[in-house]
Design a protein around this motif. Structure first.
Motif, PDB file in Angstrom:
ATOM      1  N   GLU A  90      -3.174   3.207  -3.873  1.00 15.83           N
ATOM      2  CA  GLU A  90      -4.322   2.308  -3.699  1.00 15.83           C
ATOM      3  C   GLU A  90      -3.942   0.876  -4.073  1.00 15.83           C
ATOM      4  OE1 GLU A  90      -7.077   3.568  -2.381  1.00 15.83           O
ATOM      5  OE2 GLU A  90      -8.060   1.616  -2.344  1.00 15.83           O
ATOM      6  N   ARG A 146      -1.528  -0.617  -1.225  1.00 14.81           N
ATOM      7  CA  ARG A 146      -1.844  -0.486   0.209  1.00 14.81           C
ATOM      8  C   ARG A 146      -1.803  -1.825   0.922  1.00 14.81           C
ATOM      9  NH1 ARG A 146      -7.554   2.180   0.757  1.00 14.81           N
ATOM     10  NH2 ARG A 146      -7.231   1.723   2.945  1.00 14.81           N
ATOM     11  N   ALA A 151     -10.045   4.162  -6.930  1.00 14.12           N
ATOM     12  CA  ALA A 151     -10.224   2.859  -6.266  1.00 14.12           C
ATOM     13  C   ALA A 151     -11.032   1.870  -7.101  1.00 14.12           C
ATOM     14  CB  ALA A 151     -10.871   3.050  -4.897  1.00 14.12           C
ATOM     15  N   TYR A 210     -11.044   0.586   7.031  1.00 14.37           N
ATOM     16  CA  TYR A 210     -10.848   1.113   5.677  1.00 14.37           C
ATOM     17  C   TYR A 210     -11.447   2.504   5.530  1.00 14.37           C
ATOM     18  CZ  TYR A 210      -8.736  -2.909   3.369  1.00 14.37           C
ATOM     19  OH  TYR A 210      -7.854  -3.884   2.968  1.00 14.37           O
ATOM     20  N   ASP A 250     -12.533  -3.439   0.870  1.00 16.60           N
ATOM     21  CA  ASP A 250     -11.336  -2.811   0.340  1.00 16.60           C
ATOM     22  C   ASP A 250     -11.581  -1.324   0.172  1.00 16.60           C
ATOM     23  OD1 ASP A 250     -12.932  -2.610  -1.900  1.00 16.60           O
ATOM     24  OD2 ASP A 250     -11.721  -3.899  -3.167  1.00 16.60           O
ATOM     25  N   GLY A 251     -10.590  -0.642  -0.422  1.00 13.45           N
ATOM     26  CA  GLY A 251     -10.710   0.806  -0.584  1.00 13.45           C
ATOM     27  C   GLY A 251     -11.901   1.193  -1.439  1.00 13.45           C
ATOM     28  N   ALA A 252     -12.143   0.431  -2.506  1.00 12.26           N
ATOM     29  CA  ALA A 252     -13.248   0.764  -3.398  1.00 12.26           C
ATOM     30  C   ALA A 252     -14.601   0.650  -2.690  1.00 12.26           C
ATOM     31  CB  ALA A 252     -13.225  -0.153  -4.628  1.00 12.26           C
ATOM     32  N   ALA A 269     -14.571   4.200  -0.526  1.00  8.86           N
ATOM     33  CA  ALA A 269     -14.137   5.525  -0.997  1.00  8.86           C
ATOM     34  C   ALA A 269     -15.273   6.374  -1.544  1.00  8.86           C
ATOM     35  CB  ALA A 269     -13.041   5.367  -2.056  1.00  8.86           C
TER      36      ALA A 269
END
Lengths: 561, 561
Positions: free
Chosen positions: A173, A176, A549, B169, B544-546, B549
């Motif tokens: 994460e 990336r 994340a 994403y 973003d990933g957060a 997710a």
């Protein structure tokens, strides 16, 4: 502009690059892989490893645990072994403010070291812990009550695998995106607009890990290492009855951090004096921004409601459920479920509690079996595994605390036992508190009884009107109270599909027709997810993208050129 | 066992596979890329596109907006255009229970369609919106008060880019594991243990998007599409003054969903009657499990504290700050900052408010400039951009609501204006409410004034003791109240480093020495992050990933074989 942080990898990164790469592959494949051998055999770990670990463990007993961290000078001794062994380890105490101050001071250099170095240092910590796995296993055994092999596996090898899994997700994460990116936007006939952008991985703050009594390492390691590798100093608050496994962990983590040139206060032990409520004080501290907790629903809910300044990950109680519809391997089914109920005397958060069986019985490869025959078959399997005390205790281990004994007494009042719990004399540890599992018959109408968790060696054979009714109960009880595991036995693909649909709706992982050497209460790192975050038993899974994340943020700087 | 869900891609997946793949590359590189051209030129969009879009927009005015969704029969009309144009669009009203019931009923088939199909359908929705981008741009212009080109770009092309970024994403996160994995564990001399594991992507529940007045599409699309593609039906609650852009969005989304064979109630509009508090009722509904919100700190904090059953993403107010230490391009700096302050009359969540300048002045390529000269330089740049009403209004647009006018009146009492706000007659829209920016001189000691957000065309030139003092103010004000943007001007690398360190500590994205065609208040999808989630101005970043997710969970099923 802006020199800022560098991310030149530490030599420790290179040393463990192969392990990291293999783990990164494993989390994309989610097939079988393990980095840490689960067999305590001398052929794997060497002839002296077991004895050396035992000596190292025993050296801690009755003494001051060696930990050179800031504190208030007080010492704390709170452990009582389920095996009746005198522990009397004394730990240095620190206040919440002392712990948070020391952790906060350690943060900037660790943050600025960057992901590559941090993951190298964390992998070295895992390696160091692995080198001391027998010491760790003894510490887990004598605080949790797990039998030795289980303590070695769940508390040692599997805990390290879960830690590595968390490291891999967190590393993936963090990396990336590149650390720096060029950006060039066409601007008609003129020169393009050019910018250089730097993406800094920034930790959230101080992380708190609150350990549990039964699985002090396995349940703590994913949060601990996911927080640490993403740049957050970690305060480890062990359960007062299971301090030693995490003290050993913190000791070796600090050793590696120091050797690598970092402030050892990046990992701190927070042993709690009786009645002190240190966990709550820490959880509400404004600088604490991440909390990982395993334990009771009551306290988990309290953390979620009150530690509002933090991102809170909780694993709580649930109603693990088995739906029995039919089977083409009655013996295998009973043996498989019997093992699950027996292992660690059912003191796993994943042990099945509610076994739903149609009151009219089920079809099997051995012909029609009545409700009573199914219940008796499971009970007989448990009985067989526990009949010989010497062999039985190597499965059951010991009872972790008096709460379990109280529930065992209480449950005798609520239904007819198919199998009564027995007290067993441990052949090696006369002071060990050992109980075999009880299986109690209930009716589907006894909702008040089976819709609460009876943590310990207690399960219910519950008579339902039909498999459809069993699925209704699965939906309603797990939908309301959550569960970490569910299982189904059926030879009918429509029933399997319907159970799968129910499991998806209530967000519980489902095992189908387990009759061999895989058990519903066990999950394999890198392949099985533990918990889903999709029902009341846990608000996150071990280990996935969502688990890592939110442990860091990206802060961007940009400039021309 | 367990047939469960299939994930055979829908033909729409194939149609948009190239766009998806390019977007997936873009989010790993974070360099320059855009899928939707930002120029409204007829050379790009065709000779009739602009006129067609205007006609489509005008066809909505004064009528019943065409939306065939469940409702209570009431209609809602709440919009007033900042340009003084009569809108009078009437939207069908529904209760929270009706919306949630319709959304919930649509969930299972959408969940079971799987990630491949869902992303294809979502990409087709973006494509459909792009085909109607001029209609969308007009809707954004006349509800938000943005000038046309900005509405086309920020409200159209850039909003679609951000939506695509969120889709990429979310798709990457859903597909980072295979749908099915084989697991084969060696078992000594015996046969290995073999299991087949299926990983189901399971949505959280009903998602709620609460739109804002100024950027109804740009701020809503990331959450909307991240939630939708991960399987969650989305209820879109627009700001009462900016309903049309999201009504148009919902209309085309429902059209595509229907064409693709899905329940259009996967995307629902929730127009709010005056005083109804529909957003709050929806946000607290037990079935609503995700909330995305852009707006006031007060309401964002309320959502975070009260919508406890949901994962809540908020973007709130902040104190966007500029540190001026020195420059080798005084003219460029003033011109760049002047543009930022002028664009959309400073009504962006990213517009700089607090400009920190040493009271003793700064070194520049034009020699030493006093504090007053720096403030005057920036003011002159604003004045130049707004001097000609016809050109000025194409930058400033109109004032979004009376709250901004009230603050413009209020700010005249708090400091000396370097530049006063002027009322401008809009050459094309006589009813438009247009104001030019004001720049007000303050002293560093006027903390009470500049440590609150003055949303609108209001900025402060704040005299500090030194650049070090400016950084202290950056740390304390942004540390406490948050910010979405920060900028620094300096020719001294030590100052740039120190500012970067401060920005990292308070979690704000920093732009350095912007003097050309890139502005601190603008972020580019696929490259710049918007917000960080690391300070009080937002609890998440776009994108973003957060951000994605936690919008779904993985539920696993496993069986032998």
């Amino acid at each position: 502009m802006m020199a800022g942080m560098t991310d030149t990898p530490h030599p420790l990164h290179d040393r463990h690059a192969e392990t990291l790469n293999r783990a990164l592959t494993a989390i994309t494949e989610r097939g079988y892989w393990s980095a840490y051998p689960e067999s305590p055999s001398p052929r794997v770990y060497g002839e002296t490893a077991a004895a050396d670990g035992k000596v190292a463990f025993e050296a801690y007993l009755g003494g001051n645990f060696p930990l050179d961290q800031p504190g208030d000078g007080d010492r704390v001794t709170t452990e009582t072994s389920p095996f009746g062994v005198e522990l009397n380890v004394s730990y240095p105490h620190a206040t919440a403010d002392q712990l948070v101050a020391a952790a906060s001071a350690a943060l900037p250099a660790w943050r600025d070291a960057g992901p590559q170095t941090r993951v190298g240092v964390c992998l070295e910590i895992l390696d160091r812990l692995h080198k001391n796995i027998f010491e760790l296993a003894n510490a887990v055994q004598f605080t949790s009550g797990q039998a030795f092999v289980m303590a070695f596996q769940a508390g040692g090898a599997h805990a390290l695998d879960r830690a590595l899994e968390a490291l891999a997700y967190a590393y993936a994460e963090m990396t990336r995106h590149p650390g720096t990116a060029g950006w060039e936007k066409p601007a008609g006939k003129g020169d393009p607009l050019r910018m250089t952008k730097t993406f800094h991985v920034v930790p959230r703050g101080v992380a708190l890990v609150i350990g549990c009594n039964t699985f002090p390492t396995w349940n703590s390691y994913p949060g601990l290492f996911a927080s640490l590798v993403t740049g957050n100093p970690v305060v480890v608050k062990p359960h007062p009855r299971a301090v030693l496994p995490l003290a050993v962990t913190v000791r070796y983590a600090r050793e590696v951090l120091t050797e690598a040139g970092f402030d050892p206060n990046l990992v701190l032990l927070a042993p709690e004096a009786p009645g002190e409520k240190l966990a709550s004080t820490l959880a509400l501290h404004p600088a604490v921004r991440i909390v990982d907790f395993t334990g009771s629903t009551e306290y988990g809910d309290w953390l979620e409601a009150n530690a509002r300044q933090a991102t809170v990950y909780t694993e709580k109680a649930g109603l693990n459920t088995v739906v029995i519809d039919s089977t083409d391997d009655f013996t295998g089914m009973c043996r498989n479920l019997g093992f699950t109920l027996t292992l660690y005397s059912g003191q796993m958060c994943t042990t099945s509690q509610n076994i739903l069986i149609p009151r009219d019985g089920i079809d099997t490869d051995q012909g029609r079996k009545s409700f009573d025959e199914v219940a008796a078959g499971i009970a007989a399997a448990v009985d067989k595994l526990t009949a010989d005390p010497a062999r039985g205790v190597e499965l059951t281990g010991a009872i972790v605390n008096d709460g379990v004994l109280e529930r065992l007494a209480e449950v005798t009042k609520v239904g007819d036992p198919v199998l009564e719990s027995r007290t067993v004399e441990h052949p090696s540890f006369p002071g060990a508190v050992v109980r075999t599992p009880t299986v109690v018959k209930l009716d589907a109408s006894d909702t008040a009884t089976y819709s609460q968790e009876w943590f310990g060696p207690i399960s219910f054979a519950i008579a339902t009107d039909s498999t459809a009714h069993s699925l209704e109960i699965l939906r309603s009880t797990v939908g309301e109270k959550g569960a970490l595991t569910a299982a189904v036995y059926s030879t009918d693909s429509a029933v399997l599909d319907a159970t799968e649909n129910a499991a998806i709706e209530v967000g519980v992982h489902l095992s189908g027709n387990l009759t061999g050497g895989v058990f519903v209460n066990q999950s394999a790192a890198f392949s099985d997810f533990h918990g889903s975050g999709a029902n009341a038993a846990a608000n996150a899974a071990l280990t996935d993208g969502a688990f890592v994340a939110n442990r860091f943020r990206i802060v961007q700087t940009r400039r021309h050129g």
